[in-house]
Design an enzyme around this catalytic site. Structure first.
Site, PDB file in Angstrom:
ATOM      1  N   TYR A  85     -16.213   4.437   8.183  1.00  0.00           N
ATOM      2  CA  TYR A  85     -14.757   4.311   8.164  1.00  0.00           C
ATOM      3  C   TYR A  85     -14.172   4.757   9.502  1.00  0.00           C
ATOM      4  O   TYR A  85     -13.392   4.040  10.133  1.00  0.00           O
ATOM      5  CB  TYR A  85     -14.173   5.149   7.021  1.00  0.00           C
ATOM      6  CG  TYR A  85     -12.666   5.333   7.114  1.00  0.00           C
ATOM      7  CD1 TYR A  85     -11.806   4.253   6.931  1.00  0.00           C
ATOM      8  CD2 TYR A  85     -12.118   6.587   7.406  1.00  0.00           C
ATOM      9  CE1 TYR A  85     -10.418   4.427   7.035  1.00  0.00           C
ATOM     10  CE2 TYR A  85     -10.743   6.758   7.505  1.00  0.00           C
ATOM     11  CZ  TYR A  85      -9.901   5.676   7.317  1.00  0.00           C
ATOM     12  OH  TYR A  85      -8.549   5.842   7.438  1.00  0.00           O
ATOM     13  N   GLY A  92       0.809  -1.218   0.000  1.00  0.00           N
ATOM     14  CA  GLY A  92       0.000   0.000   0.000  1.00  0.00           C
ATOM     15  C   GLY A  92       0.837   1.261   0.000  1.00  0.00           C
ATOM     16  O   GLY A  92       2.073   1.219   0.064  1.00  0.00           O
ATOM     17  N   THR A  98      -6.488   7.323  12.308  1.00  0.00           N
ATOM     18  CA  THR A  98      -6.916   8.406  11.414  1.00  0.00           C
ATOM     19  C   THR A  98      -7.559   9.577  12.150  1.00  0.00           C
ATOM     20  O   THR A  98      -8.107   9.418  13.248  1.00  0.00           O
ATOM     21  CB  THR A  98      -7.928   7.838  10.397  1.00  0.00           C
ATOM     22  OG1 THR A  98      -8.500   8.899   9.623  1.00  0.00           O
ATOM     23  CG2 THR A  98      -9.071   7.112  11.086  1.00  0.00           C
TER      24      THR A  98
END
Length: 289
Positions: free
Chosen positions: A125, A10, A101
Site C-alpha cells: 500500500y 468515499g 499517506t
C-alpha cells in the site's frame, strides 16, 4: 471555482464534496461507477468535458492488508489511476491535489517526519501510494501532494466508529500502544484542501490534525468522549498491548507523526488539535445516530 472530486462516495471524498459545496464552489463528484480512474481514455474524456479548475484526487486503493496479496490491484489504482488523473488534469490546465499517506515512511524515525524527509515505504500500500506521488511530481506542473494519517469521518467504516461500537459491546479491548500518529477528521482535512487549492503554493504538504497519540491513547479519548458526549454505556476495560500481539499482513509505521512545516512556511492555517476534531466528530455522530 469548478472542482472535480474523484472517490466522491468515499469517506474523505464525501466530506470534500460537502465542504467545497458549502463554500460555494461548483463541485463535480465522481465515484468509481461514474469514473474508472484506471481507464485513461475515460479519465481524459470526463475531465475534458468538465473543464475543472482543480481536481481533488481522493480515489485510492486503501485496503492496507489486502494489498499485500493484491499487488497489481493496488498499483493499478494508486499508481496507474493517479497517473491518468494527472494527465487528464494537465490537458485542461487544472491544479491537482493528490491525497497521500503516512505509509510512505518506514516509521523508524525518533522525530516527526518533515515533508522532504526520505521516504521508505514498507508495505505494498505504502509503495503504491509513493509511486502515485512520484508520477504526480513527474507529470504535473500544478500539483499539491497532501499526506495525511489515521483518517476518520461520518461516512464509511473507520477506527473511531469501530471503537465506539466495541466499547459498548465487549468486556475487554486490547489496543496497540507502540504505534504513534495523528488522527485526522475528514472535515478538517477537507477545509484545509479548500484553502490550499485557492493558492498556487504547490508542493508536498503534511496535513493531519495537530498533536499525536498512540492507538491506545486514541481509544481512551474515544471512549471518554463517548461516555461524556453520547452518554454511552462503556462496558469495555481498555488494555494496552504491543504490535507483536496483533500481527497483520502489512507492516505499520511505529512512528507516523508528521511535522507540518509546509503549512507553516506557506502561511496557511494549520489543522486544529486532534482532541478538538474528535469531540466535534462524536457530537456530530451523536446528532445523526
Amino acid at each position: 471555482m469548478k472542482v472535480l472530486v474523484t472517490g466522491a462516495s468515499g469517506q474523505l471524498g464525501k466530506d470534500v464534496v460537502n465542504v467545497f459545496q458549502g463554500q460555494g464552489h461548483d463541485v463535480l463528484g465522481y465515484d468509481r461507477e461514474q469514473l474508472d480512474i484506471t481507464d485513461l481514455e475515460q479519465a481524459v474524456k470526463i475531465v475534458e468535458q468538465s473543464q475543472p479548475d482543480a481536481v481533488i484526487h481522493c480515489a485510492a486503493y486503501t485496503a492496507v492488508d489486502a494489498a499485500e496479496t493484491d499487488v497489481d490491484g493496488a498499483y493499478q489504482v494508486n499508481a496507474v489511476g493517479t497517473r491518468n488523473m494527472v494527465l487528464a488534469a494537465e490537458k485542461v490546465g487544472a491544479k491537482l491535489v493528490y491525497i497521500s499517506t503516512d505509509y510512505v515512511f518506514d516509521g523508524t524515525a525518533k522525530q516527526p517526519y518533515h515533508e522532504y524527509d526520505n521516504t521508505n515505504p514498507q508495505s505494498i500500500y505504502g509503495k503504491s501510494k509513493r509511486v502515485g506521488e512520484i508520477l504526480t511530481q513527474t507529470l504535473s506542473s500544478r500539483y499539491f501532494i497532501v499526506r495525511t494519517s489515521w483518517v476518520y469521518g461520518m461516512h464509511g467504516n473507520n477506527f473511531v466508529k469501530t471503537m465506539l461500537k466495541l466499547g459498548q459491546e465487549k468486556p475487554l479491548l486490547q489496543v496497540v500502544n507502540d504505534q504513534k500518529g495523528s488522527p485526522t477528521y475528514t472535515v478538517d482535512l477537507a477545509r484545509f484542501l479548500a484553502e490550499l487549492i485557492q493558492t498556487e503554493k504547490y508542493g508536498v504538504y503534511h496535513a493531519s490534525n495537530s498533536g499525536s497519540c498512540t492507538w491506545y491513547e486514541f481509544t481512551q479519548a474515544i471512549l471518554q468522549d463517548a461516555a461524556e458526549i453520547l452518554d454511552a454505556k462503556i462496558t469495555a476495560k481498555l488494555e494496552p498491548c504491543s504490535t507483536e500481539q496483533f500481527p497483520r499482513p502489512a507492516a505499520r509505521p511505529r512512528n507516523s507523526v508528521m511535522e507540518h512545516v509546509a503549512i507553516r512556511t506557506n502561511g496557511l492555517n494549520d489543522l486544529r488539535d486532534w482532541r478538538e476534531g474528535l469531540r466535534d466528530f462524536i457530537q456530530n455522530y451523536c446528532s445523526q445516530s
